[in-house]
Write a protein that holds these residues in place. Structure first.
Motif, PDB file in Angstrom:
ATOM      1  N   ASP A 150       0.846  -1.193   0.000  1.00 15.92           N
ATOM      2  CA  ASP A 150       0.000   0.000   0.000  1.00 15.92           C
ATOM      3  C   ASP A 150       0.884   1.248   0.000  1.00 15.92           C
ATOM      4  N   GLN A 151       0.778   2.069  -1.035  1.00 17.31           N
ATOM      5  CA  GLN A 151       1.682   3.209  -1.192  1.00 17.31           C
ATOM      6  C   GLN A 151       1.530   4.237  -0.074  1.00 17.31           C
ATOM      7  N   ALA A 152       0.303   4.478   0.334  1.00 10.92           N
ATOM      8  CA  ALA A 152       0.084   5.460   1.404  1.00 10.92           C
ATOM      9  C   ALA A 152       0.703   4.986   2.710  1.00 10.92           C
ATOM     10  N   LYS A 153       0.526   3.704   3.014  1.00  8.78           N
ATOM     11  CA  LYS A 153       1.099   3.167   4.245  1.00  8.78           C
ATOM     12  C   LYS A 153       2.621   3.120   4.149  1.00  8.78           C
ATOM     13  N   ALA A 154       3.137   2.793   2.947  1.00  5.19           N
ATOM     14  CA  ALA A 154       4.583   2.775   2.753  1.00  5.19           C
ATOM     15  C   ALA A 154       5.172   4.164   3.007  1.00  5.19           C
ATOM     16  N   ALA A 155       4.488   5.199   2.531  1.00  5.71           N
ATOM     17  CA  ALA A 155       4.962   6.574   2.749  1.00  5.71           C
ATOM     18  C   ALA A 155       4.942   6.915   4.238  1.00  5.71           C
ATOM     19  N   ALA A 156       3.902   6.439   4.938  1.00  2.71           N
ATOM     20  CA  ALA A 156       3.814   6.697   6.379  1.00  2.71           C
ATOM     21  C   ALA A 156       4.936   5.978   7.122  1.00  2.71           C
ATOM     22  N   LEU A 157       5.277   4.773   6.675  1.00  6.74           N
ATOM     23  CA  LEU A 157       6.347   4.019   7.318  1.00  6.74           C
ATOM     24  C   LEU A 157       7.705   4.676   7.097  1.00  6.74           C
ATOM     25  N   GLU A 158       7.910   5.296   5.929  1.00 13.45           N
ATOM     26  CA  GLU A 158       9.174   5.984   5.668  1.00 13.45           C
ATOM     27  C   GLU A 158       9.402   7.126   6.648  1.00 13.45           C
ATOM     28  N   ASP A 159       8.305   7.718   7.138  1.00 14.04           N
ATOM     29  CA  ASP A 159       8.416   8.836   8.073  1.00 14.04           C
ATOM     30  C   ASP A 159       8.025   8.453   9.495  1.00 14.04           C
ATOM     31  N   ALA A 160       7.869   7.159   9.753  1.00 14.14           N
ATOM     32  CA  ALA A 160       7.440   6.719  11.085  1.00 14.14           C
ATOM     33  C   ALA A 160       8.450   7.151  12.150  1.00 14.14           C
ATOM     34  N   PRO A 161       7.976   7.757  13.242  1.00  8.62           N
ATOM     35  CA  PRO A 161       8.876   8.244  14.297  1.00  8.62           C
ATOM     36  C   PRO A 161       9.338   7.122  15.225  1.00  8.62           C
ATOM     37  N   LEU A 162      10.258   6.293  14.740  1.00  7.20           N
ATOM     38  CA  LEU A 162      10.766   5.187  15.549  1.00  7.20           C
ATOM     39  C   LEU A 162      11.502   5.703  16.776  1.00  7.20           C
ATOM     40  N   ARG A 163      11.287   5.012  17.882  1.00  7.37           N
ATOM     41  CA  ARG A 163      12.012   5.303  19.119  1.00  7.37           C
ATOM     42  C   ARG A 163      12.714   4.033  19.581  1.00  7.37           C
ATOM     43  N   PHE A 164      13.975   4.171  19.951  1.00  6.49           N
ATOM     44  CA  PHE A 164      14.678   3.042  20.549  1.00  6.49           C
ATOM     45  C   PHE A 164      14.105   2.776  21.933  1.00  6.49           C
ATOM     46  N   ARG A 165      13.869   1.479  22.242  1.00 10.92           N
ATOM     47  CA  ARG A 165      13.339   1.140  23.562  1.00 10.92           C
ATOM     48  C   ARG A 165      14.281   0.265  24.361  1.00 10.92           C
ATOM     49  N   SER A 166      14.891  -0.750  23.715  1.00 10.07           N
ATOM     50  CA  SER A 166      15.717  -1.667  24.505  1.00 10.07           C
ATOM     51  C   SER A 166      16.526  -2.585  23.603  1.00 10.07           C
ATOM     52  N   LEU A 167      17.466  -3.305  24.247  1.00  9.96           N
ATOM     53  CA  LEU A 167      18.133  -4.443  23.626  1.00  9.96           C
ATOM     54  C   LEU A 167      17.427  -5.698  24.118  1.00  9.96           C
ATOM     55  N   GLN A 168      17.155  -6.628  23.208  1.00  7.99           N
ATOM     56  CA  GLN A 168      16.354  -7.793  23.545  1.00  7.99           C
ATOM     57  C   GLN A 168      17.144  -9.085  23.376  1.00  7.99           C
ATOM     58  N   GLY A 169      17.086  -9.948  24.387  1.00 15.82           N
ATOM     59  CA  GLY A 169      17.602 -11.299  24.279  1.00 15.82           C
ATOM     60  C   GLY A 169      19.115 -11.408  24.244  1.00 15.82           C
ATOM     61  N   ALA A 170      19.564 -12.655  24.115  1.00 12.60           N
ATOM     62  CA  ALA A 170      21.002 -12.940  24.125  1.00 12.60           C
ATOM     63  C   ALA A 170      21.703 -12.362  22.901  1.00 12.60           C
ATOM     64  N   ASP A 171      20.945 -12.159  21.812  1.00 16.86           N
ATOM     65  CA  ASP A 171      21.539 -11.633  20.584  1.00 16.86           C
ATOM     66  C   ASP A 171      21.525 -10.111  20.520  1.00 16.86           C
ATOM     67  N   ASN A 172      21.017  -9.486  21.578  1.00 14.37           N
ATOM     68  CA  ASN A 172      20.980  -8.027  21.643  1.00 14.37           C
ATOM     69  C   ASN A 172      20.275  -7.399  20.440  1.00 14.37           C
ATOM     70  N   GLU A 173      19.094  -7.929  20.108  1.00 15.55           N
ATOM     71  CA  GLU A 173      18.299  -7.298  19.056  1.00 15.55           C
ATOM     72  C   GLU A 173      17.845  -5.921  19.520  1.00 15.55           C
ATOM     73  N   LEU A 174      17.851  -4.979  18.603  1.00 17.35           N
ATOM     74  CA  LEU A 174      17.394  -3.637  18.918  1.00 17.35           C
ATOM     75  C   LEU A 174      15.884  -3.577  18.743  1.00 17.35           C
TER      76      LEU A 174
END
Length: 227
Positions: A150-174
Protein backbone atom coordinates in the motif's frame (compact mmCIF):
# COMPACT_ATOMS: atom_id res chain seq x y z
CA UNK A 1 23.28 19.50 42.28
CA UNK A 2 19.90 20.57 40.88
CA UNK A 3 19.15 24.21 40.12
CA UNK A 4 15.38 24.72 40.39
CA UNK A 5 13.48 27.63 38.89
CA UNK A 6 9.84 28.49 38.38
CA UNK A 7 8.74 27.79 34.81
CA UNK A 8 5.38 28.75 33.31
CA UNK A 9 2.98 26.59 31.33
CA UNK A 10 -0.66 26.57 30.23
CA UNK A 11 -3.10 23.83 31.19
CA UNK A 12 -4.10 21.56 28.31
CA UNK A 13 -7.60 21.20 29.82
CA UNK A 14 -8.73 24.59 31.15
CA UNK A 15 -6.25 26.82 29.32
CA UNK A 16 -5.20 28.68 32.45
CA UNK A 17 -1.51 29.47 33.08
CA UNK A 18 0.31 28.05 36.06
CA UNK A 19 3.89 27.75 37.29
CA UNK A 20 5.87 24.65 38.13
CA UNK A 21 9.13 24.23 40.01
CA UNK A 22 11.47 22.35 37.71
CA UNK A 23 15.24 21.95 37.51
CA UNK A 24 16.92 24.29 35.06
CA UNK A 25 19.98 22.04 35.45
CA UNK A 26 20.36 18.65 37.10
CA UNK A 27 23.43 16.56 37.93
CA UNK A 28 22.11 13.00 38.15
CA UNK A 29 25.25 11.63 39.79
CA UNK A 30 24.16 13.69 42.80
CA UNK A 31 20.43 13.32 42.23
CA UNK A 32 20.03 9.82 40.81
CA UNK A 33 16.35 9.61 41.73
CA UNK A 34 15.60 12.41 39.28
CA UNK A 35 16.97 10.32 36.41
CA UNK A 36 14.42 7.65 37.32
CA UNK A 37 11.69 10.31 37.25
CA UNK A 38 12.81 11.34 33.77
CA UNK A 39 12.84 7.75 32.49
CA UNK A 40 9.36 7.08 33.91
CA UNK A 41 8.04 10.40 32.59
CA UNK A 42 7.07 11.51 36.11
CA UNK A 43 9.36 14.53 35.92
CA UNK A 44 7.22 16.03 33.17
CA UNK A 45 3.75 15.32 34.56
CA UNK A 46 2.16 18.12 36.61
CA UNK A 47 -1.36 18.69 37.86
CA UNK A 48 -3.05 21.98 37.04
CA UNK A 49 -3.80 23.83 40.31
CA UNK A 50 -6.99 25.28 38.75
CA UNK A 51 -8.77 22.18 37.42
CA UNK A 52 -6.59 19.28 38.54
CA UNK A 53 -5.90 18.00 35.00
CA UNK A 54 -2.64 16.12 34.53
CA UNK A 55 -0.38 17.95 32.08
CA UNK A 56 2.68 16.83 30.16
CA UNK A 57 4.91 19.88 30.63
CA UNK A 58 7.83 20.51 28.32
CA UNK A 59 10.40 22.69 30.08
CA UNK A 60 14.00 23.66 29.52
CA UNK A 61 16.60 21.63 31.40
CA UNK A 62 20.33 20.93 31.18
CA UNK A 63 20.86 17.25 31.98
CA UNK A 64 24.34 16.32 33.23
CA UNK A 65 25.65 12.82 33.96
CA UNK A 66 29.36 13.01 34.88
CA UNK A 67 29.60 9.21 35.20
CA UNK A 68 28.55 8.72 31.58
CA UNK A 69 30.37 11.88 30.44
CA UNK A 70 27.08 13.10 29.02
CA UNK A 71 25.39 16.48 28.80
CA UNK A 72 22.03 16.93 27.09
CA UNK A 73 20.11 20.18 26.80
CA UNK A 74 16.34 19.78 26.63
CA UNK A 75 15.00 22.84 24.84
CA UNK A 76 11.38 22.85 23.60
CA UNK A 77 11.87 25.17 20.62
CA UNK A 78 8.16 25.41 19.72
CA UNK A 79 7.72 27.82 22.63
CA UNK A 80 10.54 30.14 21.52
CA UNK A 81 10.22 33.39 19.63
CA UNK A 82 12.77 34.20 16.88
CA UNK A 83 14.50 36.53 19.34
CA UNK A 84 14.59 33.78 21.96
CA UNK A 85 16.20 31.42 19.44
CA UNK A 86 18.96 33.92 18.68
CA UNK A 87 19.69 34.40 22.38
CA UNK A 88 19.54 30.65 22.96
CA UNK A 89 21.98 29.99 20.13
CA UNK A 90 24.38 32.51 21.64
CA UNK A 91 24.00 30.90 25.08
CA UNK A 92 24.68 27.42 23.72
CA UNK A 93 27.78 28.56 21.87
CA UNK A 94 29.09 30.35 24.96
CA UNK A 95 28.44 27.38 27.25
CA UNK A 96 29.94 24.89 24.81
CA UNK A 97 33.04 27.07 24.34
CA UNK A 98 33.53 27.21 28.10
CA UNK A 99 33.08 23.45 28.53
CA UNK A 100 34.63 21.74 25.52
CA UNK A 101 38.26 22.23 26.51
CA UNK A 102 37.87 20.75 29.97
CA UNK A 103 35.31 18.11 28.93
CA UNK A 104 36.83 16.79 25.72
CA UNK A 105 35.63 13.25 26.34
CA UNK A 106 32.02 14.35 26.85
CA UNK A 107 29.09 13.77 24.53
CA UNK A 108 27.02 16.93 24.08
CA UNK A 109 23.50 16.71 22.68
CA UNK A 110 20.31 18.76 22.34
CA UNK A 111 16.72 17.49 22.21
CA UNK A 112 13.37 19.23 21.81
CA UNK A 113 10.98 17.08 23.84
CA UNK A 114 10.89 14.75 26.87
CA UNK A 115 10.44 11.65 24.71
CA UNK A 116 13.66 12.37 22.85
CA UNK A 117 15.52 12.90 26.14
CA UNK A 118 14.24 9.58 27.47
CA UNK A 119 15.30 7.83 24.28
CA UNK A 120 18.81 9.30 24.50
CA UNK A 121 19.18 8.06 28.08
CA UNK A 122 18.05 4.56 27.10
CA UNK A 123 20.53 4.52 24.21
CA UNK A 124 23.50 5.66 26.28
CA UNK A 125 22.54 3.40 29.21
CA UNK A 126 22.82 0.45 26.79
CA UNK A 127 26.32 1.58 25.82
CA UNK A 128 25.22 2.44 22.27
CA UNK A 129 25.94 5.43 20.03
CA UNK A 130 22.96 7.58 19.13
CA UNK A 131 24.38 8.36 15.68
CA UNK A 132 24.44 4.67 14.77
CA UNK A 133 20.97 4.20 16.27
CA UNK A 134 19.59 7.01 14.08
CA UNK A 135 21.09 5.30 11.06
CA UNK A 136 19.57 1.96 12.18
CA UNK A 137 16.17 3.63 12.43
CA UNK A 138 16.62 5.09 8.94
CA UNK A 139 17.48 1.66 7.50
CA UNK A 140 14.61 0.01 9.38
CA UNK A 141 12.08 2.57 8.13
CA UNK A 142 13.20 2.01 4.54
CA UNK A 143 12.94 -1.78 4.92
CA UNK A 144 9.46 -1.50 6.44
CA UNK A 145 8.32 0.78 3.61
CA UNK A 146 9.77 -1.47 0.90
CA UNK A 147 7.86 -4.45 2.29
CA UNK A 148 4.52 -2.61 2.19
CA UNK A 149 2.39 -2.80 -0.98
CA UNK A 150 0.00 0.00 0.00
CA UNK A 151 1.68 3.21 -1.19
CA UNK A 152 0.08 5.46 1.40
CA UNK A 153 1.10 3.17 4.25
CA UNK A 154 4.58 2.77 2.75
CA UNK A 155 4.96 6.57 2.75
CA UNK A 156 3.81 6.70 6.38
CA UNK A 157 6.35 4.02 7.32
CA UNK A 158 9.17 5.98 5.67
CA UNK A 159 8.42 8.84 8.07
CA UNK A 160 7.44 6.72 11.09
CA UNK A 161 8.88 8.24 14.30
CA UNK A 162 10.77 5.19 15.55
CA UNK A 163 12.01 5.30 19.12
CA UNK A 164 14.68 3.04 20.55
CA UNK A 165 13.34 1.14 23.56
CA UNK A 166 15.72 -1.67 24.50
CA UNK A 167 18.13 -4.44 23.63
CA UNK A 168 16.35 -7.79 23.55
CA UNK A 169 17.60 -11.30 24.28
CA UNK A 170 21.00 -12.94 24.13
CA UNK A 171 21.54 -11.63 20.58
CA UNK A 172 20.98 -8.03 21.64
CA UNK A 173 18.30 -7.30 19.06
CA UNK A 174 17.39 -3.64 18.92
CA UNK A 175 13.74 -2.98 19.69
CA UNK A 176 12.02 0.13 18.32
CA UNK A 177 8.47 1.36 18.87
CA UNK A 178 6.41 3.69 16.71
CA UNK A 179 2.81 4.91 16.31
CA UNK A 180 0.89 4.12 13.13
CA UNK A 181 -2.82 4.26 12.32
CA UNK A 182 -3.77 4.98 15.92
CA UNK A 183 -1.82 2.11 17.49
CA UNK A 184 1.67 1.48 18.80
CA UNK A 185 3.84 -1.01 16.97
CA UNK A 186 7.24 -2.50 17.60
CA UNK A 187 9.93 -3.72 15.26
CA UNK A 188 13.29 -5.37 15.88
CA UNK A 189 16.61 -5.10 14.09
CA UNK A 190 19.58 -7.39 14.49
CA UNK A 191 22.62 -6.11 16.34
CA UNK A 192 24.60 -6.68 13.14
CA UNK A 193 22.62 -3.80 11.60
CA UNK A 194 23.84 -1.54 14.39
CA UNK A 195 27.42 -2.73 13.93
CA UNK A 196 27.22 -2.12 10.16
CA UNK A 197 25.85 1.39 10.70
CA UNK A 198 28.52 2.15 13.27
CA UNK A 199 31.21 0.94 10.82
CA UNK A 200 29.83 3.17 8.04
CA UNK A 201 29.88 6.18 10.33
CA UNK A 202 33.41 5.32 11.43
CA UNK A 203 34.59 5.30 7.83
CA UNK A 204 33.02 8.71 7.21
CA UNK A 205 34.40 11.15 9.81
CA UNK A 206 32.51 14.02 8.19
CA UNK A 207 29.38 12.48 9.73
CA UNK A 208 30.79 12.89 13.25
CA UNK A 209 28.64 15.54 14.98
CA UNK A 210 30.44 18.64 16.15
CA UNK A 211 29.62 22.09 17.43
CA UNK A 212 27.51 23.27 20.36
CA UNK A 213 24.98 20.66 21.48
CA UNK A 214 24.15 19.03 18.10
CA UNK A 215 20.76 17.47 17.50
CA UNK A 216 21.05 13.83 16.41
CA UNK A 217 17.58 13.03 15.10
CA UNK A 218 15.78 12.00 11.88
CA UNK A 219 16.47 15.42 10.35
CA UNK A 220 20.21 14.88 10.96
CA UNK A 221 20.26 11.50 9.21
CA UNK A 222 18.09 12.74 6.33
CA UNK A 223 20.48 15.64 5.77
CA UNK A 224 23.23 13.10 5.07
CA UNK A 225 21.30 10.38 3.28
CA UNK A 226 18.67 12.43 1.49
CA UNK A 227 15.37 10.69 2.32
Amino acid sequence: MSINISQSTVCCQCGKPFDIDAPEAVNVSENHSYKEKILSGEAFMHNCPHCGALNLVRFRMLYHDPDQRLMIWLIPEDSLTPEDKVKLDQSMKALWASLKEGLQDYTFRRVEDPGSLIEKLLIFDCGLEDTAIEMCKFVTRMELAQGEKDQAKAAALEDAPLRFRSLQGADNELEFVFPLEGAMHNVKAGFSVYEDCRAILGRNPELTPDGPFPMIDPAWIKAHFGR
